[in-house]
Motif scaffolding. Structure first.
Motif, short mmCIF file in Angstrom:
data_model
loop_
_atom_site.label_atom_id
_atom_site.label_comp_id
_atom_site.label_asym_id
_atom_site.label_seq_id
_atom_site.Cartn_x
_atom_site.Cartn_y
_atom_site.Cartn_z
N LEU A 81 0.83 -1.21 0.00
CA LEU A 81 0.00 0.00 0.00
C LEU A 81 0.86 1.26 0.00
N LEU A 82 1.89 1.27 0.82
CA LEU A 82 2.74 2.46 0.89
C LEU A 82 3.46 2.70 -0.44
N MET A 83 4.02 1.66 -1.01
CA MET A 83 4.70 1.83 -2.30
C MET A 83 3.73 2.22 -3.41
N SER A 84 2.53 1.62 -3.40
CA SER A 84 1.53 2.00 -4.41
C SER A 84 1.10 3.45 -4.24
N LEU A 85 0.92 3.86 -2.98
CA LEU A 85 0.56 5.25 -2.73
C LEU A 85 1.65 6.19 -3.21
N GLY A 86 2.91 5.83 -2.98
CA GLY A 86 4.00 6.67 -3.47
C GLY A 86 4.03 6.76 -4.98
N VAL A 87 3.81 5.62 -5.65
CA VAL A 87 3.79 5.63 -7.11
C VAL A 87 2.63 6.47 -7.64
N LEU A 272 -4.87 -2.56 -5.34
CA LEU A 272 -3.57 -3.21 -5.18
C LEU A 272 -3.42 -3.83 -3.80
N GLY A 273 -3.92 -3.14 -2.76
CA GLY A 273 -3.85 -3.71 -1.41
C GLY A 273 -4.66 -4.99 -1.30
N ALA A 274 -5.86 -5.00 -1.90
CA ALA A 274 -6.68 -6.21 -1.87
C ALA A 274 -6.02 -7.34 -2.64
N ILE A 275 -5.44 -7.01 -3.78
CA ILE A 275 -4.75 -8.04 -4.57
C ILE A 275 -3.56 -8.58 -3.79
N ALA A 276 -2.79 -7.69 -3.17
CA ALA A 276 -1.63 -8.14 -2.39
C ALA A 276 -2.07 -9.02 -1.23
N VAL A 280 -0.79 -12.78 -1.03
CA VAL A 280 0.07 -13.15 0.10
C VAL A 280 -0.60 -14.20 0.97
N ARG A 281 -1.92 -14.13 1.06
CA ARG A 281 -2.63 -15.11 1.88
C ARG A 281 -2.42 -16.52 1.35
N GLN A 282 -2.35 -16.67 0.04
CA GLN A 282 -2.12 -17.99 -0.53
C GLN A 282 -0.77 -18.56 -0.14
N VAL A 283 0.19 -17.69 0.12
CA VAL A 283 1.52 -18.15 0.51
C VAL A 283 1.65 -18.25 2.03
N VAL A 284 1.07 -17.28 2.74
CA VAL A 284 1.24 -17.23 4.18
C VAL A 284 0.42 -18.31 4.89
N THR A 285 -0.76 -18.63 4.37
CA THR A 285 -1.60 -19.62 5.04
C THR A 285 -0.92 -20.97 5.17
#
Length: 672
Positions: A81-87, A272-276, A280-285
């Motif tokens: 989110l922070l990087m997307s907001l900066g971009v 982008l935050g929702a997509i991330a 990430v949930r698919q990997v972290v779970t």
């Protein structure tokens, strides 16, 4: 600081570095303030206050910090989110800048073209309008004003609210008489900047500037572009002609672009935050699942496995994890079975050896009693046979006890006992060995009862092992047994002044069959299992058995037990490192040197008529903080080294703890 005060030098006698002294009143007051703690205490008080404030501020943030450190999904999504907001912000700034420059450039070109045509038309009109000769100045001025008014109306009529025209006189002091003509109810003094008027008055070209256009009718001001030039009227007098182009449409367009970009950027960031989060949930779970299963495996639930779906890298990780868990379970089961077999083997062998050992013991006793009728060689063999049978029986007893500990079958029969009686029995049994070694056993701290709920047989076995080891390795020097009780704990420390322990040996000394010096013979028939059994006995009580030593400075073993059974220990009343260790002696000597240095730095008083002041007796120094982090306050009597005497064994009188903490004998001599 007053003028009379003087700054001391570090090398001046009687002056300590960091203090200020001087004959002036201000310097004395400042010195007293420092010595009295006025400033230093304020700073000292400020430290805890700042720490309390920082703790108060940090306390509400601890849950968020803990969540941030423990949740990798949160960190990845927040970083995305922070990087997307900066971009998005950077892209918005670039796009808005490009749109703004494009709108202003187009408006500026159109305004310059319109103003150039107006300036040419005004100059042509002035050239074609004849002036009336012979008129008076007032009439000529009125005609000039009317001419400018007509010019402004004609030039502004073609704008259709796209621009306004203002005509001003060059003579600012005569503006009221000559008059300022403006179209569209524009307020010339506030709409035309002074620096632009100065440039127009001094130059001959066209000048422009972005500013805000104000109106006299109460209409809200708006941004605009002002273009001006100096011209001549029909009478040949110079005047200033300005074109004012409002930029309200361009501002509305730019506002619309900003709103569109902001809405689109916010939508993109959220998307982008929702997509991330989903990716990430698919990997972290699976990773979280693996972490939970690993924790359950470490807790002993070896049947736990991961659920594997698919054929991707995560699925391969799950399959590898399950295979590792299966192999680990198999190996652990094999080791447990092997451990059970070993324990059973040791127990069976120990029990089976009892019967032949009893028979051999009976035969050896018969031979040992009849040794007086044998020749010297045979008699000596009978004595050696008896000694080795005693050692064999001790080894079998230790092996049986170790097998009970390994099998978890050791039981604790706790009851209130006075450790002083246990220590007396242990010392009584070790006296013959101590006499042969020329060692004296000293007991400290036995003036008050030391009562605890413990198993007397096991505690006596632990202390017997510690005292016998201290006598054996004490090199003929004194062995000090110290008792103390404080809080919810009691402790017994055994101190010797023999060869000591090397770095790292204090933890290995409790390993089974471990010896500090393999070449050293066991003169007392030790089996190498005594300290291993002793530490297991201490753990069975919920206590500690710890060791300290230094090469050439002896060693100290400390047994700490809770006063009440099943009560957790929070510390020990006896420090693990004794006060007469080499490091403590060096620190004490360094402290005495610093104290003597401070005393010699005080200037001597001149001898006069005044009577000498009485020197108060020096109070005993407060007890030094123990080096053991788990020790409780109050360590009892101080243990010091044995004094040098003419004889080899020293005095024979019992030692007691004096009031100043040093070792004292009954004859009044003091130990080192």
């Amino acid at each position: 600081m007053s003028e009379g005060s003087a700054a001391p030098k570090p090398g001046d006698p009687g002056v300590r570095t960091g203090r200020t002294a001087g004959p002036g009143r201000g310097g004395s007051r400042f010195g007293r303030l420092l010595r009295g703690g006025g400033l230093l205490q304020d700073g000292a008080r400020g430290g805890p206050v700042l720490r309390l404030f920082a703790r108060w501020v940090r306390r509400p943030l601890l849950p968020a910090v803990r969540l941030w450190r423990r949740n990798i999904q949160l960190r990845i999504v927040a970083g995305t989110l922070l990087m997307s907001l900066g971009v998005v912000l950077l892209l918005g700034i670039v796009v808005i800048g490009q749109v703004r420059n494009g709108l202003l450039d187009a408006k500026e070109k159109a305004a310059q073209s319109q103003a150039a045509g107006g300036f040419s038309a005004a100059q042509d009109r002035a050239a074609t309008t004849p002036s009336a000769p012979g008129q008076q100045d007032g009439v000529r001025a009125g005609a000039s004003v009317n001419w400018r008014s007509t010019l402004v109306e004609q030039l502004a009529s073609g704008g259709q609210s796209a621009f306004n025209v203002v005509a001003l006189s060059l003579d600012t002091s005569d503006t009221a008489s000559r008059g300022a003509r403006a179209s569209g109810e524009v307020d010339p003094p506030t709409s035309i900047p002074a620096d632009l008027r100065h440039s127009v008055a001094q130059g001959t070209g066209t000048f422009q500037k972005f500013t805000r256009i104000h109106y006299t009718s109460g209409k809200a001001s708006e941004p605009g572009l002002v273009i001006g030039k100096r011209l001549n009227d029909a009478d040949g007098d110079q005047y200033e002609l300005y074109y004012l182009f409002p930029l309200s449409q361009e501002e509305d367009s730019l506002t619309l672009v900003k709103g569109t970009l902001a809405t689109a950027g916010l939508f993109v960031v959220v998307l982008l935050g929702a997509i991330a989060w989903l990716m990430v949930r698919q990997v972290v779970t699976p990773v979280r699942m693996a972490a939970g299963i690993a924790e359950r495996l470490s807790a002993g639930r070896l049947q736990e496995r991961m659920k594997v779906t698919g054929e991707d890298d995560i699925a391969r990780l799950g399959e590898a994890f399950n295979k590792m868990a299966s192999n680990l379970q198999l190996k652990i089961q094999q080791l447990e079975e092997l451990s059970r077999m070993q324990r059973r083997f040791v127990s069976d062998v120990s029990h089976e050896l009892r019967t032949p050992l009893t028979t051999v013991r009976m035969a050896a006793d018969v031979i040992h009693e009849a040794r007086v009728d044998f020749d010297p060689i045979t008699a000596r063999s009978a004595e050696l046979l008896g000694d080795q049978l005693d050692r064999f029986e001790s080894l079998l007893s230790d092996l049986l006890e170790i097998s009970r500990f390994d099998a978890g079958a050791a039981a604790l029969e706790a009851e209130p006992i006075d450790l002083r009686q246990v220590v007396r029995r242990v010392i009584g049994g070790a006296e013959p060995l101590a006499e042969r070694k020329g060692t004296r056993i000293v007991v400290l701290g036995d003036q008050q009862p030391v009562v605890a709920e413990a198993d007397a047989r096991r505690v006596e076995r632990v202390l017997r092992n510690l005292v016998v080891n201290a006598v054996e390795h004490g090199e003929g020097r004194d062995v000090v047994v110290k008792l103390a009780a404080a809080g919810g704990a009691v402790a017994v420390a055994v101190r010797d002044y023999g060869v000591g322990l090397k770095p790292g040996e204090a933890t290995r000394v409790f390993n089974r069959f471990w010896r500090a010096d393999p070449a050293r013979a066991r003169t007392t028939g030790g089996t190498g299992l005594g300290l291993s059994i002793a530490v297991e006995d201490a753990r069975l009580h919920g206590g500690w058995l710890q060791a300290w030593g230094e090469p050439g400075g002896g060693s100290q073993f400390r047994l700490t037990l809770p006063r009440t059974a099943d009560e957790p220990l929070r510390g020990s009343p006896i420090p693990l490192e004794p006060e007469d260790s080499r490091r403590n002696r060096e620190q004490t000597a360094a402290g005495r040197d610093r104290e003597s240095g401070r005393l010699t730095a005080v200037p001597a008083q001149a001898v006069g008529d005044r009577s000498a002041l009485a020197v108060p007796p020096r109070l005993p120094a407060p007890p030094r903080a123990t080096v053991d982090p788990t020790a409780l306050p109050g360590s009892g009597a101080r243990v010091v080294a044995r004094p040098a005497t003419d004889g080899d064994g020293g005095g024979t009188g019992p030692a007691t703890a004096g009031g100043n903490g040093h070792l004292e004998r009954e004859d009044g001599t003091r130990g080192r």
